[in-house]
Design a protein around this motif. Sequence first.
Motif, PDB file in Angstrom:
ATOM      1  N   ALA A   1      22.214  78.436 145.679  1.00 34.00           N
ATOM      2  CA  ALA A   1      21.713  79.444 144.745  1.00 34.00           C
ATOM      3  C   ALA A   1      20.439  80.274 145.142  1.00 34.00           C
ATOM      4  N   MET A   2      20.775  81.536 145.674  1.00 38.13           N
ATOM      5  CA  MET A   2      19.760  82.325 146.261  1.00 38.13           C
ATOM      6  C   MET A   2      19.179  83.267 145.311  1.00 38.13           C
ATOM      7  N   ALA A   3      17.915  83.167 145.201  1.00 38.23           N
ATOM      8  CA  ALA A   3      17.057  84.132 144.107  1.00 38.23           C
ATOM      9  C   ALA A   3      18.027  83.966 142.880  1.00 38.23           C
ATOM     10  N   PRO A   4      18.269  82.802 142.209  1.00 36.28           N
ATOM     11  CA  PRO A   4      18.879  82.728 141.211  1.00 36.28           C
ATOM     12  C   PRO A   4      18.263  83.301 139.939  1.00 36.28           C
ATOM     13  N   TRP A   5      18.949  84.249 139.409  1.00 37.01           N
ATOM     14  CA  TRP A   5      18.310  84.958 137.885  1.00 37.01           C
ATOM     15  C   TRP A   5      18.434  83.733 136.808  1.00 37.01           C
ATOM     16  N   LEU A   6      17.166  83.544 136.317  1.00 37.16           N
ATOM     17  CA  LEU A   6      17.155  82.313 135.393  1.00 37.16           C
ATOM     18  C   LEU A   6      16.448  82.901 134.181  1.00 37.16           C
ATOM     19  N   PRO A   7      16.731  82.623 132.933  1.00 36.55           N
ATOM     20  CA  PRO A   7      15.813  83.009 131.910  1.00 36.55           C
ATOM     21  C   PRO A   7      14.407  82.514 131.678  1.00 36.55           C
ATOM     22  N   ALA A   8      13.648  83.271 131.145  1.00 39.44           N
ATOM     23  CA  ALA A   8      12.346  82.536 131.029  1.00 39.44           C
ATOM     24  C   ALA A   8      12.381  81.418 129.944  1.00 39.44           C
ATOM     25  N   ASP A   9      11.259  80.661 130.253  1.00 37.46           N
ATOM     26  CA  ASP A   9      11.145  79.402 129.494  1.00 37.46           C
ATOM     27  C   ASP A   9      10.962  79.847 128.080  1.00 37.46           C
ATOM     28  N   ASP A  10      11.640  79.435 127.075  1.00 38.89           N
ATOM     29  CA  ASP A  10      11.617  79.909 125.608  1.00 38.89           C
ATOM     30  C   ASP A  10      12.066  78.775 124.901  1.00 38.89           C
ATOM     31  N   MET A  11      11.155  78.195 123.915  1.00 41.52           N
ATOM     32  CA  MET A  11      11.222  77.198 123.021  1.00 41.52           C
ATOM     33  C   MET A  11      12.470  77.331 121.855  1.00 41.52           C
ATOM     34  N   THR A  12      12.804  78.495 121.678  1.00 42.56           N
ATOM     35  CA  THR A  12      13.967  78.871 120.603  1.00 42.56           C
ATOM     36  C   THR A  12      15.379  78.684 121.347  1.00 42.56           C
ATOM     37  N   ALA A  13      15.325  78.734 122.567  1.00 43.41           N
ATOM     38  CA  ALA A  13      16.602  78.593 123.315  1.00 43.41           C
ATOM     39  C   ALA A  13      16.767  77.367 124.097  1.00 43.41           C
ATOM     40  N   PRO A  14      17.825  76.696 124.086  1.00 43.68           N
ATOM     41  CA  PRO A  14      18.249  75.552 125.088  1.00 43.68           C
ATOM     42  C   PRO A  14      17.804  75.858 126.534  1.00 43.68           C
ATOM     43  N   PRO A  15      17.504  74.886 127.305  1.00 43.23           N
ATOM     44  CA  PRO A  15      17.074  75.093 128.445  1.00 43.23           C
ATOM     45  C   PRO A  15      18.452  75.132 129.516  1.00 43.23           C
ATOM     46  N   GLU A  16      18.458  75.680 130.505  1.00 46.26           N
ATOM     47  CA  GLU A  16      19.520  75.595 131.416  1.00 46.26           C
ATOM     48  C   GLU A  16      20.123  74.422 131.757  1.00 46.26           C
ATOM     49  N   PRO A  17      21.386  73.961 131.667  1.00 49.25           N
ATOM     50  CA  PRO A  17      21.733  72.687 131.819  1.00 49.25           C
ATOM     51  C   PRO A  17      21.787  72.298 133.256  1.00 49.25           C
ATOM     52  N   VAL A  18      21.636  71.081 133.570  1.00 48.25           N
ATOM     53  CA  VAL A  18      21.634  70.479 134.842  1.00 48.25           C
ATOM     54  C   VAL A  18      22.406  69.302 135.030  1.00 48.25           C
ATOM     55  N   LYS A  19      22.679  68.570 134.149  1.00 47.51           N
ATOM     56  CA  LYS A  19      23.466  67.347 134.338  1.00 47.51           C
ATOM     57  C   LYS A  19      24.841  67.586 135.132  1.00 47.51           C
ATOM     58  N   GLN A  20      25.503  68.960 134.941  1.00 47.57           N
ATOM     59  CA  GLN A  20      26.756  69.242 135.827  1.00 47.57           C
ATOM     60  C   GLN A  20      26.475  69.147 137.293  1.00 47.57           C
ATOM     61  N   LEU A  21      24.989  69.129 137.604  1.00 49.31           N
ATOM     62  CA  LEU A  21      25.008  68.949 139.209  1.00 49.31           C
ATOM     63  C   LEU A  21      25.093  67.738 139.674  1.00 49.31           C
ATOM     64  N   VAL A  22      25.017  66.627 138.852  1.00 48.89           N
ATOM     65  CA  VAL A  22      24.874  65.152 139.457  1.00 48.89           C
ATOM     66  C   VAL A  22      26.087  65.195 140.393  1.00 48.89           C
ATOM     67  N   GLY A  23      25.722  64.488 141.311  1.00 52.63           N
ATOM     68  CA  GLY A  23      26.772  64.283 142.627  1.00 52.63           C
ATOM     69  C   GLY A  23      27.104  65.528 143.521  1.00 52.63           C
ATOM     70  N   ARG A  24      26.339  66.579 143.262  1.00 53.55           N
ATOM     71  CA  ARG A  24      26.524  67.584 144.111  1.00 53.55           C
ATOM     72  C   ARG A  24      25.392  68.005 145.124  1.00 53.55           C
ATOM     73  N   GLN A  25      25.713  68.408 146.316  1.00 57.37           N
ATOM     74  CA  GLN A  25      24.452  68.912 147.233  1.00 57.37           C
ATOM     75  C   GLN A  25      24.217  70.147 146.732  1.00 57.37           C
ATOM     76  N   VAL A  26      22.817  70.412 146.540  1.00 62.25           N
ATOM     77  CA  VAL A  26      22.343  71.574 145.867  1.00 62.25           C
ATOM     78  C   VAL A  26      21.231  72.169 146.552  1.00 62.25           C
ATOM     79  N   MET A  27      21.103  73.502 147.105  1.00 60.91           N
ATOM     80  CA  MET A  27      19.894  74.278 147.639  1.00 60.91           C
ATOM     81  C   MET A  27      19.909  75.412 146.987  1.00 60.91           C
ATOM     82  N   ILE A  28      18.431  75.516 146.588  1.00 59.53           N
ATOM     83  CA  ILE A  28      17.965  76.671 146.078  1.00 59.53           C
ATOM     84  C   ILE A  28      17.057  77.521 146.990  1.00 59.53           C
ATOM     85  N   VAL A  29      17.341  78.751 147.182  1.00 64.90           N
ATOM     86  CA  VAL A  29      16.381  79.715 148.065  1.00 64.90           C
ATOM     87  C   VAL A  29      15.819  80.689 147.402  1.00 64.90           C
TER      88      VAL A  29
END
Length: 233
Positions: free
Chosen positions: A112-140
């Motif tokens: 994920a290069m310069a990934p667009w992500l929503p601002a932290d908002d208590m009224t909206a659910p956070p971006e999910p992360v559990k789907q990334l278990v078992g994957r190699q992940v790099m963010i730049v």
Amino acid sequence: MEPVVGGVVLVLPDGVPESARGRSRWAHAAALPLGRALARAGRADGLVVHPVHYRCRGWNGPEARLAADAEWAADEVTRRYGDVPVCLAGHGFGGRAALRAGGHPAVDSVLAMAPWLPADDMTAPPEPVKQLVGRQVMIVHGTNDTRTPPDLSYRLAERVKKANRNICRFEVHTDGNALRQHHEEVLALAVDFVLGSLFPHPYARPVADALAAPPPLGLRMPLAAGFGRSLRP
């Protein structure tokens, strides 16, 4: 004789928050250098690179259309090539789509290069992360990105790290959203990660160190000037 396909990269172009318009030719063109660099570097390993042509350019809220298109493309890879390792590689909204669709059964790694992500908002659910278990992940991410704050990808990486230790994040100092200032180093980093994730190639020392380091070190790894110039032919 058809060449043997050893792995596939699906390149996910950038998008926009809301739109029903068709794919952006500009975003598609901007993703071509990454695809070409990966195809050239991975030719000997049977790497195939496909850009994903979105049905529309908008993420479109809960529909997450770009992620849905990424999952459809991963299905097509399985149908066409069988059981081969897949990397999702995206920029901007394509980076968000890669992270969101990373749970597809065919996916082994996510870039994920310069990934667009929503601002932290208590009224909206956070971006999910559990789907990334078992994957190699790099963010730049560029430290001067004014389109999507780099702190958002750092906080996401922290959350991923708690569920999956196989994540690292590189910071490209003084670079912006397009990652143009250190373009060659960014491409070399992407190539090293993808080939090391899909094939039995050792990661370059900085990548291996970033994956092994605890936070915050492995999630704020600086991308060194000249990275990659002597790493691969």
